[in-house]
Write an enzyme that holds these catalytic residues in place. Structure first.
Site, PDB file in Angstrom:
ATOM      1  CE  LYS A 179      -3.019  -3.140   1.096  1.00 50.43           C
ATOM      2  NZ  LYS A 179      -3.641  -3.867   0.354  1.00 50.43           N
TER       3      LYS A 179
HETATM    4  C1  PLP Z   1      -4.006  -5.281   0.912  1.00 55.08           C
HETATM    5  C2  PLP Z   1      -6.000  -5.179   0.883  1.00 55.08           C
HETATM    6  C3  PLP Z   1      -6.279  -5.819   2.019  1.00 55.08           C
HETATM    7  C4  PLP Z   1      -5.484  -6.211   3.661  1.00 55.08           C
HETATM    8  O1  PLP Z   1      -4.819  -5.953   3.964  1.00 55.08           O
HETATM    9  P1  PLP Z   1      -3.669  -5.643   5.244  1.00 55.08           P
HETATM   10  O2  PLP Z   1      -3.406  -5.131   5.727  1.00 55.08           O
HETATM   11  O3  PLP Z   1      -2.833  -6.939   4.409  1.00 55.08           O
HETATM   12  O4  PLP Z   1      -4.975  -7.119   6.187  1.00 55.08           O
HETATM   13  C5  PLP Z   1      -7.815  -5.611   2.278  1.00 55.08           C
HETATM   14  N1  PLP Z   1      -8.696  -5.371   1.307  1.00 55.08           N
HETATM   15  C6  PLP Z   1      -8.403  -4.684   0.203  1.00 55.08           C
HETATM   16  C7  PLP Z   1      -9.287  -3.987  -0.527  1.00 55.08           C
HETATM   17  C8  PLP Z   1      -6.676  -4.740   0.418  1.00 55.08           C
HETATM   18  O5  PLP Z   1      -5.956  -4.650  -1.236  1.00 55.08           O
END
Ligand code: PLP
Length: 383
Positions: A179
């Site tokens: 992210k």
């Molecule tokens: C990356 C992601 C998640 C999960 O995030 P984590 O912090 O790795 O648990 C959930 N929803 C979406 C849309 C994502 O892209």
């Protein structure tokens, strides 16, 4: 080799971690509280409640809303698997909604088809950073008593109608390295409801009435009570210290990503058969992922294009996954999801990260244009 992404981490993050190490308090404590306040302030949200990930944040949100067995939660199948898993952890049933071809997000129209009298909540994903059209979705949900939870894992730094994504509803963020800003692993819930925030803080810390850090700081003996069944979803101060430095870089990261994405769009705009991401009329994307769609009249296989790029030293990823096509979701009922299936099979994600320069973007765009031209002539027929 150009990787798909690389986090922007450096000496400042290292110094912040060292400061926490020297303090002797490495678990959830003052740095987590400061990180929560800073993220909430930056996004114009009421309060932040840090967690171990966006996945646990989504679970905590549904648990706190009282979602459980017998309830349905509408989710897009076109999302990372965690979006579908969260209602399952809570004992509820995920119900898949299709998405819009341009934004890759659910809309009021696709959501309406998935609603039933058992619907308690909807998880609206801002996929790949592209904001979903919240006004229309909220207008549909509010009169029906359906709670809107936003999965903004990808969308920190995106905007909706002039405000940061995260400023309304109950919103889950991710700080995974894929992210925009990262704490290694980590997540956060945002809410304007102070009572809900207090309950979420208790729930993420074993249901404890008093936090471990408050007991540590107290001059009088405190015996904690466990007021309800809780979880251990605590972020550490080591992570939050990194997060505070990363948050300071957010504006620069968004600006760089948008500039690099604009260059991609300039270079690829003339390549026939490709559809490119762009801001929707009501907001701006942070380009967490630059997702390219191969149009139907382009007779080539997405995976062949990806392999050609990899052979030239360029990493790509398939487009957003579709949960309903995965073995772990085989037992879940799936309605027809034609747009979801088309997007997941016919799109790919190009490298995009803060440390890239325009030369890298030009190399990727050139390689993609060549691969598309080559595959269109010689590639096997696409499925
Ligand atoms: C990356 C992601 C998640 C999960 O995030 P984590 O912090 O790795 O648990 C959930 N929803 C979406 C849309 C994502 O892209």
């Amino acid at each position: 080799m150009i990787p798909i992404t690389r986090p922007w981490l450096g000496a400042e993050e290292a110094a912040a971690v060292n400061e926490v190490l020297a303090s002797g308090w490495v678990a959830q404590g003052p740095k987590v509280a400061a990180f929560e306040a800073s993220v909430a302030a930056a996004l114009g949200a009421g309060e932040g409640v840090a967690t171990t990930s966006c996945t646990t944040a989504l679970h905590l949100a549904l648990h706190a809303l009282g979602v459980g067995p017998g309830d349905e939660v509408v989710v897009p199948s076109l999302s990372f698997i965690a979006t579908t898993n969260a209602p399952r952890y809570a004992g509820a049933r995920p119900v898949f909604a299709d998405v819009d071809l341009e934004t890759q997000n659910i809309t009021a129209e696709t959501l309406e088809r998935a609603l039933s009298p058992a619907t308690r909540a909807v998880i609206v994903v801002h996929q790949a950073g592209m904001p979903a059209d919240l006004d229309a979705i909220e207008a549909l949900c509010k009169p029906r008593g359906v709670t809107v939870v936003e999965d903004a894992a990808c969308a920190i730094g995106s905007t909706y109608r002039g405000l940061p994504v995260g400023a309304r509803n109950l919103v889950a963020l991710s700080f995974h390295p894929r992210k925009l800003i990262t704490t290694g692993e980590g997540g956060m819930l945002l809410t304007g409801d102070g009572r809900l925030a207090r309950r979420l803080r208790r729930l993420r810390e074993h249901g404890m009435a008093v936090s471990a850090h408050e007991r540590h700081a107290s001059r009088t003996v405190v015996v904690e009570a466990y007021e309800e069944l809780g979880f251990n979803y605590r972020m550490t101060d080591l992570q939050a210290a990194i997060g505070l430095v990363q948050l300071g870089k957010l504006d620069a990261i968004v600006a760089r990503r948008r500039a690099l994405a604009a260059r991609y769009s300039e270079l690829l705009g003339d390549v026939p058969g490709l559809s490119l991401p762009a801001d929707p009329p009501y907001g701006t994307t942070n380009y967490q992922s630059y997702v390219v769609q191969l149009d139907d009249d382009l007779p080539l296989q997405r995976d062949v294009v990806m392999q050609e790029l990899l052979d030239r030293g360029i990493a790509t990823r398939r487009g957003i996954m579709a949960a309903h096509l995965e073995p772990s979701c085989a037992a879940l009922p799936a309605p027809a999801l034609p747009v979801t299936e088309r997007l997941t099979r016919r799109s790919l994600i190009l490298p995009l990260f803060h440390g890239m320069d325009t030369k890298d973007v030009e190399r990727v765009a050139e390689a993609l244009a060549t691969a598309v031209a080559h595959c269109a002539v010689e590639g096997p027929p696409w499925r």
